[in-house]
Design a protein around this motif. Structure first.
Motif, PDB file in Angstrom:
ATOM      1  N   ALA A 119       0.708  -1.136  -0.102  1.00 38.11           N
ATOM      2  CA  ALA A 119       0.006  -0.129  -0.013  1.00 38.11           C
ATOM      3  C   ALA A 119       0.900   1.321  -0.037  1.00 38.11           C
ATOM      4  O   ALA A 119       2.210   1.118   0.004  1.00 38.11           O
ATOM      5  CB  ALA A 119      -0.853  -0.091   1.254  1.00 38.11           C
ATOM      6  N   LYS A 120       0.204   2.293   0.126  1.00 35.70           N
ATOM      7  CA  LYS A 120       1.277   3.391  -0.245  1.00 35.70           C
ATOM      8  C   LYS A 120       1.608   3.948   1.207  1.00 35.70           C
ATOM      9  O   LYS A 120       1.201   3.560   2.416  1.00 35.70           O
ATOM     10  CB  LYS A 120       0.352   4.787  -0.486  1.00 35.70           C
ATOM     11  N   LEU A 121       2.679   4.791   1.168  1.00 36.98           N
ATOM     12  CA  LEU A 121       3.267   4.988   2.420  1.00 36.98           C
ATOM     13  C   LEU A 121       3.143   6.471   2.589  1.00 36.98           C
ATOM     14  O   LEU A 121       2.174   6.756   3.401  1.00 36.98           O
ATOM     15  CB  LEU A 121       4.646   4.635   2.403  1.00 36.98           C
ATOM     16  N   THR A 140      -1.515  -1.438 -10.593  1.00 39.01           N
ATOM     17  CA  THR A 140      -0.868  -1.072  -9.415  1.00 39.01           C
ATOM     18  C   THR A 140      -0.759  -2.409  -8.517  1.00 39.01           C
ATOM     19  O   THR A 140      -1.387  -3.505  -9.071  1.00 39.01           O
ATOM     20  CB  THR A 140      -1.856  -0.090  -8.793  1.00 39.01           C
ATOM     21  N   ASP A 142      -2.038  -2.717  -5.944  1.00 43.40           N
ATOM     22  CA  ASP A 142      -3.265  -2.837  -4.954  1.00 43.40           C
ATOM     23  C   ASP A 142      -3.950  -4.124  -5.153  1.00 43.40           C
ATOM     24  O   ASP A 142      -4.566  -4.652  -4.049  1.00 43.40           O
ATOM     25  CB  ASP A 142      -4.409  -1.775  -5.436  1.00 43.40           C
ATOM     26  N   GLU A 143      -4.024  -4.886  -6.250  1.00 42.34           N
ATOM     27  CA  GLU A 143      -4.693  -6.059  -6.576  1.00 42.34           C
ATOM     28  C   GLU A 143      -4.128  -7.305  -5.693  1.00 42.34           C
ATOM     29  O   GLU A 143      -4.721  -8.292  -5.664  1.00 42.34           O
ATOM     30  CB  GLU A 143      -4.801  -6.323  -8.139  1.00 42.34           C
ATOM     31  N   LEU A 145      -3.390  -6.751  -2.775  1.00 44.18           N
ATOM     32  CA  LEU A 145      -3.945  -6.745  -1.562  1.00 44.18           C
ATOM     33  C   LEU A 145      -4.917  -7.571  -1.196  1.00 44.18           C
ATOM     34  O   LEU A 145      -5.877  -7.801  -1.856  1.00 44.18           O
ATOM     35  CB  LEU A 145      -4.557  -5.346  -1.200  1.00 44.18           C
ATOM     36  N   VAL A 146      -4.748  -8.705  -0.303  1.00 42.27           N
ATOM     37  CA  VAL A 146      -5.580  -9.546   0.097  1.00 42.27           C
ATOM     38  C   VAL A 146      -6.140  -9.219   1.476  1.00 42.27           C
ATOM     39  O   VAL A 146      -5.373  -9.286   2.344  1.00 42.27           O
ATOM     40  CB  VAL A 146      -5.171 -10.816   0.069  1.00 42.27           C
ATOM     41  N   PRO A 147      -7.428  -8.903   1.509  1.00 50.09           N
ATOM     42  CA  PRO A 147      -7.950  -8.374   2.874  1.00 50.09           C
ATOM     43  C   PRO A 147      -7.463  -9.179   4.144  1.00 50.09           C
ATOM     44  O   PRO A 147      -7.133  -8.520   5.106  1.00 50.09           O
ATOM     45  CB  PRO A 147      -9.316  -8.263   2.598  1.00 50.09           C
ATOM     46  N   ALA A 148      -7.612 -10.499   3.913  1.00 52.29           N
ATOM     47  CA  ALA A 148      -7.413 -11.242   5.245  1.00 52.29           C
ATOM     48  C   ALA A 148      -6.019 -11.213   5.669  1.00 52.29           C
ATOM     49  O   ALA A 148      -5.764 -11.530   6.754  1.00 52.29           O
ATOM     50  CB  ALA A 148      -7.848 -12.809   4.782  1.00 52.29           C
ATOM     51  N   GLU A 149      -5.333 -10.639   4.953  1.00 51.92           N
ATOM     52  CA  GLU A 149      -3.848 -10.770   5.201  1.00 51.92           C
ATOM     53  C   GLU A 149      -3.434  -9.300   5.771  1.00 51.92           C
ATOM     54  O   GLU A 149      -2.269  -9.050   6.096  1.00 51.92           O
ATOM     55  CB  GLU A 149      -2.898 -11.200   4.218  1.00 51.92           C
ATOM     56  N   LEU A 150      -4.293  -8.184   5.685  1.00 55.43           N
ATOM     57  CA  LEU A 150      -4.100  -6.783   6.154  1.00 55.43           C
ATOM     58  C   LEU A 150      -3.746  -6.785   7.467  1.00 55.43           C
ATOM     59  O   LEU A 150      -2.932  -5.936   7.836  1.00 55.43           O
ATOM     60  CB  LEU A 150      -5.055  -6.134   5.590  1.00 55.43           C
ATOM     61  N   PRO A 151      -4.833  -7.371   8.433  1.00 53.63           N
ATOM     62  CA  PRO A 151      -4.595  -6.709   9.656  1.00 53.63           C
ATOM     63  C   PRO A 151      -3.212  -7.129  10.136  1.00 53.63           C
ATOM     64  O   PRO A 151      -2.902  -6.821  11.404  1.00 53.63           O
ATOM     65  CB  PRO A 151      -5.660  -7.676  10.356  1.00 53.63           C
ATOM     66  N   LEU A 153      -0.496  -6.199   9.544  1.00 50.37           N
ATOM     67  CA  LEU A 153       0.870  -5.442   9.542  1.00 50.37           C
ATOM     68  C   LEU A 153       1.473  -5.291  10.968  1.00 50.37           C
ATOM     69  O   LEU A 153       0.751  -4.622  11.707  1.00 50.37           O
ATOM     70  CB  LEU A 153       0.264  -3.876   9.090  1.00 50.37           C
TER      71      LEU A 153
ATOM     72  N   LYS B  44      -9.324  -4.138 -12.233  1.00 48.85           N
ATOM     73  CA  LYS B  44      -8.388  -4.772 -11.457  1.00 48.85           C
ATOM     74  C   LYS B  44      -9.094  -6.286 -11.182  1.00 48.85           C
ATOM     75  O   LYS B  44      -8.061  -7.250 -10.851  1.00 48.85           O
ATOM     76  CB  LYS B  44      -7.911  -4.340 -10.215  1.00 48.85           C
ATOM     77  N   ALA B  48      -6.946 -10.299 -10.460  1.00 51.32           N
ATOM     78  CA  ALA B  48      -7.049 -10.924  -9.427  1.00 51.32           C
ATOM     79  C   ALA B  48      -7.613 -12.322  -9.287  1.00 51.32           C
ATOM     80  O   ALA B  48      -8.249 -12.576 -10.124  1.00 51.32           O
ATOM     81  CB  ALA B  48      -7.813  -9.954  -8.270  1.00 51.32           C
ATOM     82  N   LEU B  51     -12.023 -14.005  -5.382  1.00 52.64           N
ATOM     83  CA  LEU B  51     -11.937 -14.190  -3.930  1.00 52.64           C
ATOM     84  C   LEU B  51     -13.111 -14.822  -3.164  1.00 52.64           C
ATOM     85  O   LEU B  51     -14.296 -14.832  -3.713  1.00 52.64           O
ATOM     86  CB  LEU B  51     -12.068 -12.703  -3.478  1.00 52.64           C
ATOM     87  N   ARG B  55     -14.179 -12.148   1.636  1.00 53.01           N
ATOM     88  CA  ARG B  55     -13.068 -11.396   1.590  1.00 53.01           C
ATOM     89  C   ARG B  55     -13.187 -10.073   0.297  1.00 53.01           C
ATOM     90  O   ARG B  55     -12.256  -9.282   0.083  1.00 53.01           O
ATOM     91  CB  ARG B  55     -11.736 -12.215   1.262  1.00 53.01           C
ATOM     92  N   PRO B  58     -13.906  -6.106   1.607  1.00 48.78           N
ATOM     93  CA  PRO B  58     -12.817  -5.445   2.164  1.00 48.78           C
ATOM     94  C   PRO B  58     -11.652  -5.214   0.953  1.00 48.78           C
ATOM     95  O   PRO B  58     -11.407  -4.004   0.912  1.00 48.78           O
ATOM     96  CB  PRO B  58     -12.286  -6.024   3.074  1.00 48.78           C
ATOM     97  N   TRP B  59     -11.531  -5.895   0.179  1.00 54.23           N
ATOM     98  CA  TRP B  59     -10.578  -5.995  -0.885  1.00 54.23           C
ATOM     99  C   TRP B  59     -11.085  -4.823  -1.901  1.00 54.23           C
ATOM    100  O   TRP B  59     -10.468  -3.947  -2.161  1.00 54.23           O
ATOM    101  CB  TRP B  59     -10.631  -7.213  -1.616  1.00 54.23           C
ATOM    102  N   ARG B  62     -10.881  -1.454  -0.113  1.00 52.19           N
ATOM    103  CA  ARG B  62      -9.664  -1.085   0.031  1.00 52.19           C
ATOM    104  C   ARG B  62      -8.771  -0.582  -1.257  1.00 52.19           C
ATOM    105  O   ARG B  62      -8.166   0.738  -1.141  1.00 52.19           O
ATOM    106  CB  ARG B  62      -8.721  -2.153   0.956  1.00 52.19           C
ATOM    107  N   VAL B  63      -9.151  -1.256  -2.119  1.00 47.21           N
ATOM    108  CA  VAL B  63      -8.329  -0.905  -3.572  1.00 47.21           C
ATOM    109  C   VAL B  63      -9.070   0.279  -3.897  1.00 47.21           C
ATOM    110  O   VAL B  63      -8.424   1.461  -4.441  1.00 47.21           O
ATOM    111  CB  VAL B  63      -8.734  -2.106  -4.452  1.00 47.21           C
ATOM    112  N   ASN B  66      -7.503   3.357  -1.785  1.00 43.89           N
ATOM    113  CA  ASN B  66      -6.342   3.737  -2.380  1.00 43.89           C
ATOM    114  C   ASN B  66      -6.224   4.531  -3.684  1.00 43.89           C
ATOM    115  O   ASN B  66      -5.650   5.417  -3.843  1.00 43.89           O
ATOM    116  CB  ASN B  66      -5.324   2.385  -2.650  1.00 43.89           C
ATOM    117  N   ALA B 139      -9.350  -3.676   7.899  1.00 46.13           N
ATOM    118  CA  ALA B 139      -8.454  -3.986   6.717  1.00 46.13           C
ATOM    119  C   ALA B 139      -8.606  -2.986   5.499  1.00 46.13           C
ATOM    120  O   ALA B 139      -7.717  -2.837   4.847  1.00 46.13           O
ATOM    121  CB  ALA B 139      -9.286  -5.345   6.219  1.00 46.13           C
TER     122      ALA B 139
END
Lengths: 718, 166
Positions: A119-121, A140, A142-143, A145-151, A153, B44, B48, B51, B55, B58-59, B62-63, B66, B139
Motif C-alpha cells: 500500500a502507499k506509504l 498497481t 493494489d490488486e 492486497l488480500v484483505p485477510a492478510e491486512l490486519p 501489519l 483490477k 485478481a 476471492l 474477502r 474489504p478488498w 480498500r483498493v 487507495n 482491513a
C-alpha cells in the motif's frame, strides 16, 4: 465495580463483541440502568443511520464504463519493478521525496512472492518526506492486497544493524533482478545529504537505521520484504539475529552457583557453515557457541540404570589460556530401541509460499519428510498441513506404514502463493490434537524458510500459544530451510517455547543427519526442563565463565523451581558445555578489579584436608509427562591434565568452542588464530563416521583465509 | 475457469457498483473521479484471484480507497497528504448538485455526520452504509480494530449529543 468501558459498550451495542465479552457486558448491564439506556440509544441511532444512509445519492458507473469493466482487458506485458529514489525540494522544510516507479517485467519470476498489502506509504512527519508511487502502466499493486492478510501489519522491533546503502548518482536504479515487493514502507529521512537509497533486503518488521555525520535515515518495512529473488544469496542483513553478549568471568566468592538450561539445538552451526562456505564470515550474533559444540556427536557412554541420562565431566588445561582450566560437562541421553520408543503423531506444517520454490527449500523439505517417514512404523501417524496464501491440510492423519500415500502427498506439494498464512499453526495443532496419542510423541514439525507468518502474527501471542500447547503435550520441532530470509532468533524462540528443538537444514546431508541418523533425538524427548547448576568450590576455583549458552542462563532460584521452563533432551542426544576456570592461586580474574571494600586476603592454599572436589554438577529434569522434577548430583574432582593428554572428544569440542569464541570476536581469544583451532582439532577427528569433524576443519580453513588478522603460521593441511 | 471468473465479476459489479461509487464519492467529493476510481477497481478484478465472498468487500473498498487517495494526490502534485488529509480535502470543480449531495441537507443526522472529522465519518459510513464489521473496516482503512472501535465510538457519541440537542 468499575464502570463499563464506553468503547466496549458501543462495540457491544453494535454487535462487535465475542460471545464471552458479550456475556460479561450483559452481566454488568443487569445492574447499570444508565448503560442499558445508552445501549438503546446507540442502537436507535445506528438504525437511523442505516436507514438514512440508504437514501444517500445514487451514483453508479456510466453504461459505457460498466460495459468496459465487464470485458476482460487485453493482456499486458509482464513487468519489472523499479525503484528510484530522488530528492525533491519545495514542500515544507527540507524534503526528501521518494518515487517508486513501476514498469517492465516482474511478474513471472516472482509473482508468487509479490503479495498482499503493498500500500502507499507517504506518512509525512517532521522532517517532511514525500513518497509517491508513479505507475508507468495501469496496473498497481493494489490488486495484490488480500484483505485477510491486512490486519497483520506488524510494527516490530528493529534489528541492530540493518544497513542502508547510500550511493550516487540518484536517478533510477534497478533494484534487483526480480525484486519482491510486498511491503508497506515508511521512509523517514533526516538529511539534506542523502541521495538515493537502495534498500537491501529488508524483511518484515525490520527497521533500518543509520546515523552518523549528522544524518540519520530510518526505514521501516511493514510485514513484507524487499528481497531479491528467493534463491539468490541475500545481503546478510535480511536475516535477523538476537544480539549475544558473551558470558563474563564470575568470582566464585560472589557467585558460587552457575545455572543454565540445556540446549540441543544445532541450527547456528549449520548457518555458520553456510556463511563460511559462501566465503563470508558469519555475523557474530549468528554464532551460538553451544550450538556449534553440540552439533557434533561425541562418544559419551549412555546411562546404565533407569535415569534418562549420564553425566560425564572432564578437565584439562585451557588451550587458549594454559593458566586456566577447562572443564567439559557432557550429558548423554538414553538411547531408545526402535520398538521401545513411543508411537509418533507427527503433523508437518510446511511453508509452501513462493519463497520456498528453490532447490534448497521445498524440494529439500520433501526429501527430508520422506527420510523421516521411512523411519516410522505402522504405529505412527503422519499428517501434513501447508500454509501459503491459505492454510490447508494436504494429508490427514495417515499410518506411517502407508508410505506410498504419504509420499504421494509429499510429491504433490508445490510452492506457490503468498507467504502470509491463514491459520496454519492453529490448523497443525488442531490436527495434532485430533489424533493425539496419550502415550505417544505428539509433535508439530514446522518447516519454513523463516517468514513465519502463519496466522498468529503477534510474536508474544504466538509464543504463548505454542507454550500452552506444549503444556498439553504437543511439542514443536522447527526445521529452518534455505537462506536469506532466516528469522533465526524467532525460530529458536518458538522451538524453545514449544519444548522442542530447532535445526537448520541447508543440504540433503544435513537433512539426513537431523532426520535419519538422529531422528530419535529430534523426535523423542526423554526428559524435559533439563537444567544444570554447577556449584564451584572456592577452595580450588576462584572464578569461572560458561562458554556459550548466553541465552539459556537461569537465575539460581530457577533451578529448583519446577515452573521454570528449560530445554528438552531427545533420545540419544548429547549435550556439552564448557566452563573456563581460574584456579585459586592463578593470576587475578581477567577483567575484574580487586574489591576495594572487602578485605580479601591472599587466597590461602587449600588446606590439606579440604574437600578435593572442584565442583558439583547438579542436574534437574522431568520425565516427558511428569510435572515434578528429579535431581542428579555429580561431584567432580578436577585435575590439571595437559590439553594434549585430554580425550579426543575433549580436544575436538574445545577447539570448536575456541573457534566459536573467535567467530564471536571474544576479547579473550584475540591473540589466537584459526590455525590454532585447526591444530587443536585436527588430531582429534577420530573415526568421524558422518564426516562432520573433517567438514569442520575445512570450514576453519575457510575462516582462516577470510579472517582479517594476518596469519603467520601456515595453515596445516588435513 | 475463465467462465467462472466472468460470472464472478458480473456478480461483484452488480452488487458493489453503487456502494463503491457512494464510498468513492465521499472520498473524492466528485462524481466523475468517483466513477473513474470504481472503474479502475473493477478492471483490477480481472487480474485478481477469485476471492471468497467475505474477502471481496474489504478488498474492493480498500483498493477503491487507495485509488481515490492516489487521484487526490495527483491533483495536487508536490504536496504530501496523509490518508486522512486526503480524505478530507475535496477535489476542485464540484457542481452544485454534487455540493448538495455532499451535504445531504435533507437530514439533520446526515448533516451532522458530514461535519464529523473525516476519519470518523468514513468508518461510520463503512459500518452503517456498507454493514462492515470493525475487522473489515480495519482491513479497508489500515487502521487497527481498536482504533476503528474508538473512532466509531467517538463519532457516535458526538452524533448522539448533537441530534439529542435539537
Amino acid at each position: 465495580m468499575k464502570p463499563i468501558d464506553e468503547i466496549q459498550l458501543t462495540a457491544y451495542a453494535l454487535g462487535e463483541l465475542s460471545a464471552a465479552e458479550r456475556a460479561e457486558i450483559e452481566d454488568r448491564l443487569q445492574s447499570d440502568p444508565a448503560a442499558r439506556a445508552a445501549v438503546e440509544e446507540i442502537r436507535a441511532l445506528a438504525a437511523q443511520l442505516e436507514t438514512e444512509l440508504k437514501n444517500a445519492p445514487d451514483i453508479s458507473l456510466t453504461d459505457d464504463q460498466r460495459r468496459r469493466v465487464l470485458q476482460p482487458p487485453a493482456p499486458t506485458d509482464g513487468r519489472l519493478v523499479r525503484f528510484s529514489w530522488r530528492r525533491a525540494t519545495g514542500f515544507a522544510a527540507v524534503a526528501a521525496a521518494v518515487t517508486l516507479v513501476f514498469g517492465g517485467v516482474l511478474w513471472q519470476a516472482s509473482r508468487n512472492l509479490l503479495q498482499n498489502r503493498f500500500a502507499k506509504l507517504c506518512e509525512t512527519s517532521e522532517p517532511a518526506i514525500s513518497c509517491e508511487i508513479v505507475q508507468t502502466d495501469s496496473q498497481t499493486l493494489d490488486e495484490l492486497l488480500v484483505p485477510a492478510e491486512l490486519p497483520d501489519l506488524v510494527d516490530a522491533v528493529a534489528p541492530p544493524d540493518l544497513d542502508l546503502e547510500m550511493t550516487a548518482p540518484p536517478e533510477i536504479q534497478d533494484f534487483c533482478p526480480a525484486p519482491v515487493m510486498d511491503s508497506v514502507t515508511e521512509l523517514n529521512l533526516a538529511s539534506d545529504a542523502i541521495s538515493p537509497i537502495v534498500m537491501k533486503g529488508l524483511a518484515p518488521g525490520q527497521m533500518a537505521n543509520r546515523s552518523g555525520a549528522g544524518r540519520t535515515a530510518s526505514l521501516r518495512c511493514y510485514g513484507g520484504s524487499w528481497a531479491p529473488h528467493p534463491c539468490a544469496v541475500p545481503p546478510e542483513n535480511a536475516e535477523s539475529y538476537a544480539p549475544i553478549q558473551g558470558n563474563a568471568f564470575k568470582q566464585v566468592a560472589n557467585e558460587p552457583l552457575s545455572t543454565f538450561s540445556i540446549d540441543v539445538d544445532t541450527a547456528s552451526y549449520a548457518n555458520i557453515r553456510r556463511f563460511l562456505r559462501a566465503g563470508q564470515m558469519p555475523p557474530p550474533d549468528a554464532v551460538r557457541i553451544e550450538e556449534m559444540v553440540n552439533y557434533f556427536p561425541y562418544d559419551y557412554a549412555p546411562p546404565q540404570d533407569d535415569v534418562p541420562f549420564a553425566v560425564h565431566v572432564e578437565s584439562a588445561a585451557c588451550p587458549w589460556n594454559p593458566a586456566h582450566a577447562l572443564v567439559k560437562i557432557g550429558l548423554k541421553g538414553k538411547e531408545l530401541a526402535a520398538d521401545a520408543r513411543p508411537p509418533c503423531n507427527l503433523v508437518f506444517l510446511l511453508d509452501v509460499s513462493g519463497s520456498m520454490d528453490c532447490d534448497n527449500k521445498l524440494p529439500l523439505v520433501k526429501k527430508a519428510i520422506q527420510l523421516l517417514a521411512r523411519q516410522l512404523t505402522a504405529r505412527d501417524r503422519v499428517s501434513i498441513a501447508v500454509y501459503a496464501g491459505a492454510a490447508g491440510l494436504v494429508l490427514p492423519a495417515t499410518p506411517a506404514s502407508e508410505l506410498a500415500t504419504i509420499e504421494a502427498a509429499i510429491e504433490h506439494l508445490q510452492a506457490g502463493g503468498s507467504t502470509a498464512g491463514g491459520e496454519g499453526i492453529r490448523l497443525a495443532y488442531d490436527e495434532a490434537r485430533k489424533t493425539f496419542l496419550p502415550d505417544g510423541n505428539n509433535r508439530v514439525v514446522l518447516c519454513t524458510d523463516g517468514d513465519f507468518n502463519v496466522g498468529i502474527t503477534d510474536s508474544e501471542e504466538l509464543a504463548g500459544f505454542i507454550a500452552e500447547r506444549a503444556q498439553q503435550g504437543i511439542f514443536l520441532t522447527v526445521l529452518g530451510f534455505g537462506m536469506g530470509n532466516l528469522k533465526d532468533d524467532r525460530l529458536e524462540t518458538l522451538a524453545d517455547k514449544g519444548n522442542g528443538n530447532y535445526a537448520y537444514v541447508d543440504s540433503f546431508s544435513e537433512a539426513r543427519k537431523t532426520l535419519a541418523e538422529q531422528a530419535a533425538g529430534t523426535l523423542f524427548a526423554i526428559a524435559k526442563d533439563v537444567k544444570l547448576q554447577i556449584e564451584f568450590n572456592p577452595a580450588h576455583v576462584s572464578a569461572y565463565r560458561l562458554i556459550g549458552y548466553e541465552n539459556r542462563l537461569l537465575a539460581k532460584e530457577d533451578f529448583n523451581d519446577d515452573r521454570k521452563d528449560a530445554g528438552e533432551l531427545g533420545a540419544g542426544h548429547v549435550v556439552t558445555a564448557f566452563y573456563e576456570l581460574v584456579p585459586v592461586g592463578a593470576e587475578s580474574t581477567p577483567g575484574v578489579d580487586p574489591l576495594k571494600y572487602q578485605s580479601r586476603e591472599e587466597p590461602p592454599a587449600p588446606p590439606a584436608n579440604a574437600n578435593p572436589e572442584w565442583l558439583t554438577v547438579k542436574l534437574r529434569y522431568k520425565l516427558p509427562k511428569a510435572n515434578q522434577s528429579a535431581k542428579i548430583e555429580v561431584p567432580f574432582v578436577g585435575g590439571a591434565a595437559a590439553f594434549e593428554n585430554a580425550s579426543a572428544d575433549f580436544r575436538f569440542a574445545a577447539g570448536v568452542a575456541a573457534a566459536g569464541l573467535m567467530l564471536r570476536g571474544d576479547p579473550s581469544v584475540l591473540d589466537l588464530d584459526y590455525a590454532d583451532a585447526i591444530a587443536w582439532t585436527s588430531g582429534a577427528v577420530g573415526a568421524d563416521p558422518g564426516g562432520y569433524r573433517r567438514e569442520f576443519l575445512d570450514l576453519l580453513r575457510n575462516a582462516a583465509a577470510l579472517a582479517p588478522r594476518p596469519t603467520d603460521a601456515p595453515v596445516p593441511a588435513p | 475457469m475463465k467462465r467462472d471468473k466472468t460470472k464472478w465479476i458480473q456478480e461483484v459489479v452488480a452488487r458493489y457498483e453503487r456502494p463503491l461509487c457512494q464510498y468513492a464519492f465521499r472520498l473524492t467529493g466528485n462524481y466523475e473521479s468517483a466513477r473513474d476510481a470504481v472503474q479502475d477497481v473493477f478492471l483490477k478484478l480481472w487480474r485478481a484471484k477469485v476471492l471468497e465472498d467475505e474477502r471481496t468487500a474489504p478488498w474492493l473498498f480498500r483498493v477503491c480507497r487507495n485509488r481515490c487517495i492516489d487521484m487526490l494526490r495527483k491533483d495536487k502534485p508536490m504536496q504530501t497528504l496523509t490518508d486522512a488529509q486526503a480524505a478530507a480535502v475535496p477535489a476542485p470543480g464540484r457542481s452544485p448538485a454534487e455540493e448538495t449531495s455532499l451535504h445531504e441537507s435533507a437530514s439533520l443526522l446526515l448533516r451532522k455526520l458530514a461535519e464529523l472529522p473525516a476519519n470518523q465519518a468514513e468508518v461510520i459510513r463503512l459500518k452503517f452504509q456498507q454493514q462492515m464489521s470493525y475487522r473489515e473496516i480495519a482491513a479497508v482503512t489500515s487502521l487497527s480494530e481498536t482504533n476503528v472501535g474508538y473512532l466509531i465510538h467517538v463519532g457516535i457519541q458526538t452524533l448522539r449529543r448533537q441530534t439529542a440537542q435539537s
